[in-house]
Design an enzyme around this catalytic site. Sequence first.
Site, PDB file in Angstrom:
ATOM      1  N   CYS A   2     -14.438  34.992  -5.367  1.00  0.00           N
ATOM      2  CA  CYS A   2     -14.105  33.642  -5.813  1.00  0.00           C
ATOM      3  C   CYS A   2     -14.238  33.579  -7.324  1.00  0.00           C
ATOM      4  CB  CYS A   2     -15.029  32.616  -5.165  1.00  0.00           C
ATOM      5  SG  CYS A   2     -14.977  32.615  -3.354  1.00  0.00           S
ATOM      6  N   GLY A  28      -9.024  33.831  -6.301  1.00  0.00           N
ATOM      7  CA  GLY A  28      -9.027  33.132  -5.022  1.00  0.00           C
ATOM      8  C   GLY A  28      -7.884  32.157  -4.920  1.00  0.00           C
ATOM      9  N   ASN A 101     -19.905  32.484  -5.818  1.00  0.00           N
ATOM     10  CA  ASN A 101     -19.069  33.677  -5.693  1.00  0.00           C
ATOM     11  C   ASN A 101     -19.940  34.808  -5.178  1.00  0.00           C
ATOM     12  OD1 ASN A 101     -17.197  35.791  -6.019  1.00  0.00           O
ATOM     13  ND2 ASN A 101     -17.795  36.101  -8.149  1.00  0.00           N
ATOM     14  N   GLY A 102     -19.583  35.377  -4.033  1.00  0.00           N
ATOM     15  CA  GLY A 102     -20.357  36.488  -3.491  1.00  0.00           C
ATOM     16  C   GLY A 102     -20.598  36.329  -2.011  1.00  0.00           C
ATOM     17  N   TYR A 257      -9.698  46.244  -9.687  1.00  0.00           N
ATOM     18  CA  TYR A 257      -8.686  45.330  -9.146  1.00  0.00           C
ATOM     19  C   TYR A 257      -8.873  43.867  -9.520  1.00  0.00           C
ATOM     20  CZ  TYR A 257      -6.017  42.679  -5.642  1.00  0.00           C
ATOM     21  OH  TYR A 257      -5.170  41.801  -5.027  1.00  0.00           O
TER      22      TYR A 257
END
Length: 512
Positions: A2, A28, A101-102, A257
């Site tokens: 995210c 996201g 995020n995670g 990426y």
Amino acid sequence: MCGLTGIVGKGPVGADIYDALTVLQHRGQDAAGIVTCDDNRFFQRKSVGLVRDVFRQEHMHRLKGNIGIGHVRYPTAGSGGAANAQPFYVNSPYGIALAHNGNLTNSSELRKALFQSEMRHLNTDSDSEVLLNVFAHELQARGQLVPSPDDLFAAVAAVHRRCRGGYAAVAMLVNHGVIAFRDPYGIRPLVVGYRGEGSDREYMVASESVALDVLGFRLLSDVQPGEAVFIDAERRLHMRQCADNPRLTPCIFEHVYFARPDSLLDEISVYKTRKRQGEALARKILRERPDHDIDVVIPVPDSSRTAGLSLAHTLGIRYREAIIKNRYIGRTFIMPGQQQRKKSVRQKLNPIRLEFEGKNVMLVDDSIVRGTTSREIIQMARDAGASKVYLASAAPPVRYPNVYGIDMPSAEELVAHGRTVDEVAELIGADWLVYQELDELIRCSKEGNPTIEEFDCSVFDGNYVTGDVDDAYLLRIDEERNDAAQAKRRIGSEGDGVVVGIYNDPSEATSA
């Protein structure tokens, strides 16, 4: 994976947060949300969809206040749909909104403790809501009507003691400010920056430095592993280490990426790292296939362009951008379900036939995960007239699940799991396939910041840096989050409304 951001500014911050989220959209595409604070009230808009679709002019007018946070989401733990759009909110203590995020590796145990011992209700299956309630409980235990920075840092320290996994989070407390923190291993990225000087200074936190750049903020520093950053309502910055034994082991897949090439993460240039990846991959090709017959190097847009260009330059071979991307189709890696990924490849990418006809083509991609995209692109190249199609992956074989916030929960869905390189090449239809060596990938990242001793490379080597991941846990997340399980949840959530939040109907209310 995210993207998140938070700003404490001199004036209204809603538009700035919107702009930051558009820059972080690559992290996201499932849902987006913004919460701001003004006059002791929260104002919120969140829903499924891209940032540009979630926020209309009427929504932005309602996002009042000079303090706010924002989030873009793609689903890992927790099903997709409007109910899991972030930020999440609890009313006690103070009123807290949080974006995360995670992924927490001990979320099941925390859920039980939150319900049985702390009597807190969780409304979703998202571990972000778990993280919020742990933080809220620990802050409430301080028992202060007006929390001090010491109270906030003590609550973050307790979060670090209780929560395991990879997480970066930003939270907003009504009228008190924004606090952001990063897990003790620094697996997920987080940066802090400022704009202006003296009494005019404003502060911002974000997942990537590029979000600071576009808004005119200067990068102050990365948030260190275990560190917390508190920006109070008067725009004063407070920073403190809140973990007992922090150790920086950032996720190397960010460099492969996820992150934008124009970002700096832990002082590492993503662009230069990808450039080094291409050079290292070219050297491997020259070692293993000195008599290769490659005519042209063609990258798979967008994240492999930098590696592809440096690979072609090192090999002394023509470089052509001969696959054209439809920018209105999302990133296929983070799309739910194999069928949707497969369909989207052909919608998203189209070859320039004259660059393929009669040529031996070396395609370059950042990584090969499920193999769906690679197989479709290789067939696309053959359909465009290529004589031979080779594939180079700037990353090593992805053979293990990710448990820290990347959607790779099932080893069985990974094309390289249990297969040799030749077997993968045959399965995806390549004439031959070359992968990056793991030690070379690490070297490419480490060269950008030699002080980093270790990276999280778990998707490549199966070594989970938090030390709490066993076979039973991997089996459980496989069952909960593989493509079949996600498809079942999507069917069950089809009735979700497109607007959710602290209030349900934006025509009836504009604040919490």
